[in-house]
Design a protein around this motif. Structure first.
Motif, PDB file in Angstrom:
ATOM      1  N   ALA A 152       0.589   6.730  10.179  1.00  0.00           N
ATOM      2  CA  ALA A 152       0.139   5.550   9.430  1.00  0.00           C
ATOM      3  C   ALA A 152      -1.381   5.437   9.444  1.00  0.00           C
ATOM      4  O   ALA A 152      -2.055   5.880  10.381  1.00  0.00           O
ATOM      5  CB  ALA A 152       0.761   4.296  10.028  1.00  0.00           C
ATOM      6  N   THR A 153      -1.905   4.829   8.382  1.00  0.00           N
ATOM      7  CA  THR A 153      -3.355   4.634   8.252  1.00  0.00           C
ATOM      8  C   THR A 153      -3.754   3.194   8.553  1.00  0.00           C
ATOM      9  O   THR A 153      -4.821   2.939   9.109  1.00  0.00           O
ATOM     10  CB  THR A 153      -3.814   5.001   6.829  1.00  0.00           C
ATOM     11  OG1 THR A 153      -3.226   6.240   6.437  1.00  0.00           O
ATOM     12  CG2 THR A 153      -5.326   5.126   6.760  1.00  0.00           C
ATOM     13  N   TRP A 154      -2.890   2.247   8.157  1.00  0.00           N
ATOM     14  CA  TRP A 154      -3.209   0.823   8.315  1.00  0.00           C
ATOM     15  C   TRP A 154      -2.020   0.073   8.892  1.00  0.00           C
ATOM     16  O   TRP A 154      -0.863   0.397   8.608  1.00  0.00           O
ATOM     17  CB  TRP A 154      -3.596   0.197   6.963  1.00  0.00           C
ATOM     18  CG  TRP A 154      -4.780   0.823   6.327  1.00  0.00           C
ATOM     19  CD1 TRP A 154      -4.781   1.804   5.379  1.00  0.00           C
ATOM     20  CD2 TRP A 154      -6.159   0.549   6.617  1.00  0.00           C
ATOM     21  NE1 TRP A 154      -6.063   2.160   5.048  1.00  0.00           N
ATOM     22  CE2 TRP A 154      -6.929   1.397   5.789  1.00  0.00           C
ATOM     23  CE3 TRP A 154      -6.815  -0.330   7.473  1.00  0.00           C
ATOM     24  CZ2 TRP A 154      -8.327   1.408   5.802  1.00  0.00           C
ATOM     25  CZ3 TRP A 154      -8.192  -0.338   7.495  1.00  0.00           C
ATOM     26  CH2 TRP A 154      -8.946   0.513   6.676  1.00  0.00           C
ATOM     27  N   SER A 238       9.570   0.752  -4.331  1.00  0.00           N
ATOM     28  CA  SER A 238       8.622   0.933  -5.433  1.00  0.00           C
ATOM     29  C   SER A 238       7.246   1.380  -4.941  1.00  0.00           C
ATOM     30  O   SER A 238       6.475   1.986  -5.692  1.00  0.00           O
ATOM     31  CB  SER A 238       8.473  -0.386  -6.210  1.00  0.00           C
ATOM     32  OG  SER A 238       7.987  -1.415  -5.371  1.00  0.00           O
ATOM     33  N   PHE A 239       6.935   1.094  -3.649  1.00  0.00           N
ATOM     34  CA  PHE A 239       5.621   1.450  -3.106  1.00  0.00           C
ATOM     35  C   PHE A 239       5.549   2.920  -2.711  1.00  0.00           C
ATOM     36  O   PHE A 239       4.557   3.598  -2.999  1.00  0.00           O
ATOM     37  CB  PHE A 239       5.320   0.573  -1.882  1.00  0.00           C
ATOM     38  CG  PHE A 239       3.999   0.875  -1.238  1.00  0.00           C
ATOM     39  CD1 PHE A 239       2.850   0.219  -1.657  1.00  0.00           C
ATOM     40  CD2 PHE A 239       3.898   1.798  -0.189  1.00  0.00           C
ATOM     41  CE1 PHE A 239       1.617   0.487  -1.062  1.00  0.00           C
ATOM     42  CE2 PHE A 239       2.681   2.073   0.405  1.00  0.00           C
ATOM     43  CZ  PHE A 239       1.538   1.419  -0.035  1.00  0.00           C
ATOM     44  N   ASN A 305      -1.322  10.798  -4.355  1.00  0.00           N
ATOM     45  CA  ASN A 305       0.039  11.119  -4.795  1.00  0.00           C
ATOM     46  C   ASN A 305       1.074  10.922  -3.692  1.00  0.00           C
ATOM     47  O   ASN A 305       2.245  11.231  -3.872  1.00  0.00           O
ATOM     48  CB  ASN A 305       0.106  12.566  -5.295  1.00  0.00           C
ATOM     49  CG  ASN A 305      -0.724  12.766  -6.542  1.00  0.00           C
ATOM     50  OD1 ASN A 305      -0.710  11.923  -7.446  1.00  0.00           O
ATOM     51  ND2 ASN A 305      -1.459  13.869  -6.596  1.00  0.00           N
ATOM     52  N   TYR A 306       0.594  10.444  -2.524  1.00  0.00           N
ATOM     53  CA  TYR A 306       1.537  10.172  -1.439  1.00  0.00           C
ATOM     54  C   TYR A 306       1.202   8.837  -0.782  1.00  0.00           C
ATOM     55  O   TYR A 306       0.073   8.620  -0.331  1.00  0.00           O
ATOM     56  CB  TYR A 306       1.513  11.279  -0.381  1.00  0.00           C
ATOM     57  CG  TYR A 306       2.498  11.007   0.743  1.00  0.00           C
ATOM     58  CD1 TYR A 306       3.850  11.283   0.586  1.00  0.00           C
ATOM     59  CD2 TYR A 306       2.081  10.432   1.946  1.00  0.00           C
ATOM     60  CE1 TYR A 306       4.765  11.001   1.588  1.00  0.00           C
ATOM     61  CE2 TYR A 306       2.980  10.152   2.960  1.00  0.00           C
ATOM     62  CZ  TYR A 306       4.326  10.437   2.767  1.00  0.00           C
ATOM     63  OH  TYR A 306       5.228  10.158   3.753  1.00  0.00           O
ATOM     64  N   LYS A 307       2.174   7.934  -0.719  1.00  0.00           N
ATOM     65  CA  LYS A 307       2.040   6.644  -0.050  1.00  0.00           C
ATOM     66  C   LYS A 307       3.365   6.318   0.638  1.00  0.00           C
ATOM     67  O   LYS A 307       4.429   6.738   0.166  1.00  0.00           O
ATOM     68  CB  LYS A 307       1.690   5.529  -1.037  1.00  0.00           C
ATOM     69  CG  LYS A 307       0.331   5.669  -1.704  1.00  0.00           C
ATOM     70  CD  LYS A 307      -0.096   4.396  -2.416  1.00  0.00           C
ATOM     71  CE  LYS A 307       0.818   4.045  -3.570  1.00  0.00           C
ATOM     72  NZ  LYS A 307       0.357   2.845  -4.303  1.00  0.00           N
ATOM     73  N   ILE A 323       0.736   4.135   4.861  1.00  0.00           N
ATOM     74  CA  ILE A 323       0.019   5.385   4.626  1.00  0.00           C
ATOM     75  C   ILE A 323      -0.535   5.256   3.213  1.00  0.00           C
ATOM     76  O   ILE A 323       0.213   5.290   2.233  1.00  0.00           O
ATOM     77  CB  ILE A 323       0.935   6.618   4.744  1.00  0.00           C
ATOM     78  CG1 ILE A 323       1.472   6.735   6.175  1.00  0.00           C
ATOM     79  CG2 ILE A 323       0.186   7.889   4.349  1.00  0.00           C
ATOM     80  CD1 ILE A 323       2.415   7.901   6.380  1.00  0.00           C
ATOM     81  N   GLY A 324      -1.828   5.036   3.121  1.00  0.00           N
ATOM     82  CA  GLY A 324      -2.471   4.771   1.843  1.00  0.00           C
ATOM     83  C   GLY A 324      -3.861   4.211   2.083  1.00  0.00           C
ATOM     84  O   GLY A 324      -4.388   4.276   3.196  1.00  0.00           O
ATOM     85  N   SER A 325      -4.450   3.635   1.056  1.00  0.00           N
ATOM     86  CA  SER A 325      -5.804   3.105   1.155  1.00  0.00           C
ATOM     87  C   SER A 325      -5.787   1.673   1.665  1.00  0.00           C
ATOM     88  O   SER A 325      -4.735   1.017   1.699  1.00  0.00           O
ATOM     89  CB  SER A 325      -6.477   3.139  -0.216  1.00  0.00           C
ATOM     90  OG  SER A 325      -5.809   2.271  -1.112  1.00  0.00           O
ATOM     91  N   LYS A 326      -6.975   1.167   2.019  1.00  0.00           N
ATOM     92  CA  LYS A 326      -7.076  -0.218   2.466  1.00  0.00           C
ATOM     93  C   LYS A 326      -6.743  -1.160   1.314  1.00  0.00           C
ATOM     94  O   LYS A 326      -6.168  -2.236   1.526  1.00  0.00           O
ATOM     95  CB  LYS A 326      -8.482  -0.513   2.985  1.00  0.00           C
ATOM     96  CG  LYS A 326      -8.589  -1.899   3.625  1.00  0.00           C
ATOM     97  CD  LYS A 326      -9.914  -2.136   4.302  1.00  0.00           C
ATOM     98  CE  LYS A 326      -9.923  -3.492   5.004  1.00  0.00           C
ATOM     99  NZ  LYS A 326     -11.210  -3.771   5.679  1.00  0.00           N
TER     100      LYS A 326
END
Length: 608
Positions: A152-154, A238-239, A305-307, A323-326
């Protein structure tokens, strides 16, 4: 009358059909056997002997008392009493939490309702929900986080403002009506929700929230918050984007890794022709390249392309990994806040609902959570050298948690050393001085085991040894204060084979107990005593059970037969003196209950 366990099993089976709507539930409250099962579940609780607003306790339970409750249920005249409001201190806070204490008859009816609701809703609750559920706990929630939050990123640390006090009654009833088509039962739920509470002998109506302290509050909270669980499950569908096995590779990793592989291959061809110094230089160069590779992530850190989203909830606290951007994390937080506000009529705390990068520690259920960035290489089960720690979620004991425990117990104080710096000093605990040796030792042991058992899942579980060391010295000082002597003399008297040992006598003979020495190894499975085990499906009318005693119509004190019996109950056996005959019987059987006739029950209370 039908066996209540068979009824509950039938309800659970029917609940597997999500389209099924339950009818004629209310008639189950006409069944005396349900109340006997409910009584079995609640009589042993410490709160069962706490006086409600009507001044009654669970003491004096009888078949006649159950029949009176059922009569009121049948003619719809049953009205729950307002809960008696009291306040309990929040740990490490000056604030107090309100707690409602229901009347004893209301506790019984609420337990029957809880059994029915749990049978209907429990099979369909989310796998991500862990609070107030059979065979689930804080430990199962933490282990799910450890298993699913990899890479995980956040973190999104979720907190709902005054959650249990803010449940909208109309929203809750509308949720219940989706599965329950029985207006008599729904009407009873309205009565519970609107019962109100008494504070300083003044009645207060309740306009929102579930009855705090009542038996139905936990299941109603889960039914309400299951809407959030379902929403996030749909949101996740959906995310989530892409396949973790086909994630975009980090081009910088590919470049450096390729360089290392080519260098290793070229060196292998000429290795035998190199001098000793050249071999050492080449080996060092290869180690440097491998070290550079380990600093880089295999997957592209900004792969659009991956979240992925993961979610775990315990009661009104929840945590989400992204797992993705802020920007993704901020949008998820905003969307959840909107759903909670519009659909559930609750408020997501802006202050406490934080977005934290996983390289920093987030707090959940008393643990610190962090995703490891370690590039250390070890061999896995197949013998392949891999970065087994990279991206793994780690659980840690927060330092402040065990420090606050020491202060809460009064086991340490802060003093200045010769350099003017603060340090901890173990101190004796005055409240324990008048207790027996075995009581003092048992108190310390239970406090140490309790903290270790809860934090045994942590990577740094061994940190509890520091807590234990200070507790041990505090115990030695407590013994020293008790006997007005030095710690050194206490050690010489009590330490045997390296262990602090207390000898004591029981009915079975001489025994001994030692200060906890079981170690503080990290564990990877939830402990049984950390699991919420609800055993209502176990047999409730065993030969020596309370249900059987009520039906026997035999007084256990005077021996009279064919008489209406009542269950006399005490809060604690240790409060009995053993002077009267009824106390001697209870102490001999080591039971807090005694089935007696009405005359004997009056005599018992007269002797009190």
């Amino acid at each position: 009358m039908r066996n209540p366990i068979a009824v509950l099993n039938s309800l659970s089976e029917k609940s597997q059909n999500k389209e099924y709507r339950f009818e004629r539930l209310y008639r189950n409250l006409y069944n005396p056997e349900f109340y006997l099962l409910a009584y079995k579940n609640i009589y042993a609780n410490d709160g069962s002997m706490t006086v409600g607003a009507d001044g009654s306790t669970i003491d004096g339970m009888s078949s006649k008392r159950i029949e009176n409750i059922i009569a009121k249920i049948k003619d719809k005249s049953y009205q729950p009493n307002p809960a008696r409001r009291t306040y309990i201190e929040k740990k490490n806070s000056t604030k107090k939490r309100p707690l409602g204490i229901p009347s004893s008859d209301d506790k019984l009816v609420q337990e029957v309702v809880r059994l029915i609701l749990e049978s209907i809703y429990e099979p369909n609750f989310s796998k991500n929900s862990h609070g107030f559920r059979p065979k689930r706990s804080c430990h199962t929630a933490l282990l799910q986080i450890q298993r699913t939050f990899t890479g995980a990123t956040w973190f999104i640390e979720g907190d709902i403002t005054a959650c249990f006090d803010s449940f909208d009654h109309h929203v809750l009833i509308s949720i219940l009506r989706r599965k329950i088509n029985d207006e008599a039962f729904i009407g009873l739920m309205w009565k519970f929700l609107k019962a109100g509470y008494m504070e300083q002998w003044k009645y207060h109506a309740t306009y929102s929230g579930t009855p705090q302290g009542s038996g139905v509050s936990p299941i109603l909270a889960n039914i309400y918050l299951n809407e959030l669980d379902n929403y996030i499950e749909e949101y996740k569908a959906s995310f989530d984007l892409g396949n973790s096995l086909k994630r975009k590779r980090n081009p910088e990793y590919e470049r450096v890794h390729g360089t290392a592989c080519r260098y290793k291959k070229s060196m292998s061809k000429v290795w035998d022709n190199l001098t000793k110094d050249e071999k050492a230089k080449s080996a060092q160069q290869l180690r440097n390249l491998k070290a550079e590779v380990r600093k880089l992530s295999v997957n592209h850190p900004f792969d659009t392309n991956y979240k992925a989203l993961q979610y775990v909830r315990y009661a009104d606290d929840f945590i989400i990994s992204i797992i993705g951007s802020k920007e993704d994390a901020e949008k998820v937080k905003a969307d959840i806040a909107k759903f909670v506000s519009e659909k559930l009529k609750l408020t997501l705390s802006e202050e406490k609902t934080k977005i934290t990068h996983t390289s920093q520690k987030a707090r959940f259920l008393g643990y610190d959570l962090m995703v490891s960035k370690s590039q250390e290489i070890k061999r896995n089960a197949k013998g392949i050298r891999v970065r087994i720690y990279s991206g793994v979620l780690k659980l840690y004991i927060p330092h402040d948690k065990w420090e606050l425990k020491l202060r809460e117990y009064g086991a340490i104080k802060t003093v200045k050393n010769e350099h003017g710096k603060d340090r901890w000093k173990a101190i004796h605990r005055g409240k324990l001085i008048n207790k027996t040796d075995i009581e003092i030792l048992s108190k310390y042991n239970s406090e140490i085991r309790g903290l270790y058992n809860y934090y045994s899942l942590a990577c740094n579980a061994c940190a509890i040894s520091k807590f234990s060391s200070l507790m041990k010295y505090s115990m030695l000082k407590t013994f020293g204060a008790k006997y007005r002597t030095k710690v050194s003399k206490i050690k010489s008297k009590y330490v045997e084979n390296g262990n602090f040992t207390v000898h004591y006598t029981t009915k079975t003979g001489n025994r001994q107990s030692v200060f906890y020495n079981g170690g503080y190894k990290r564990k990877t499975t939830p402990l049984f005593d950390q699991i919420d085990v609800l055993d209502y499906l176990k047999k409730y009318d065993k030969p020596n059970s309370l249900a059987t005693k009520l039906k026997s119509n035999t007084c256990e004190l005077c021996g009279a037969i064919n008489v209406e019996v009542e269950i006399h109950q005490v809060k604690r056996l240790k409060d009995l003196t053993g002077i009267t005959e009824w106390e001697k019987i209870m102490l001999k059987r080591h039971r807090k209950t005694l089935a007696v006739c009405a005359d004997c029950h009056k005599t018992i209370h007269a002797s009190d």
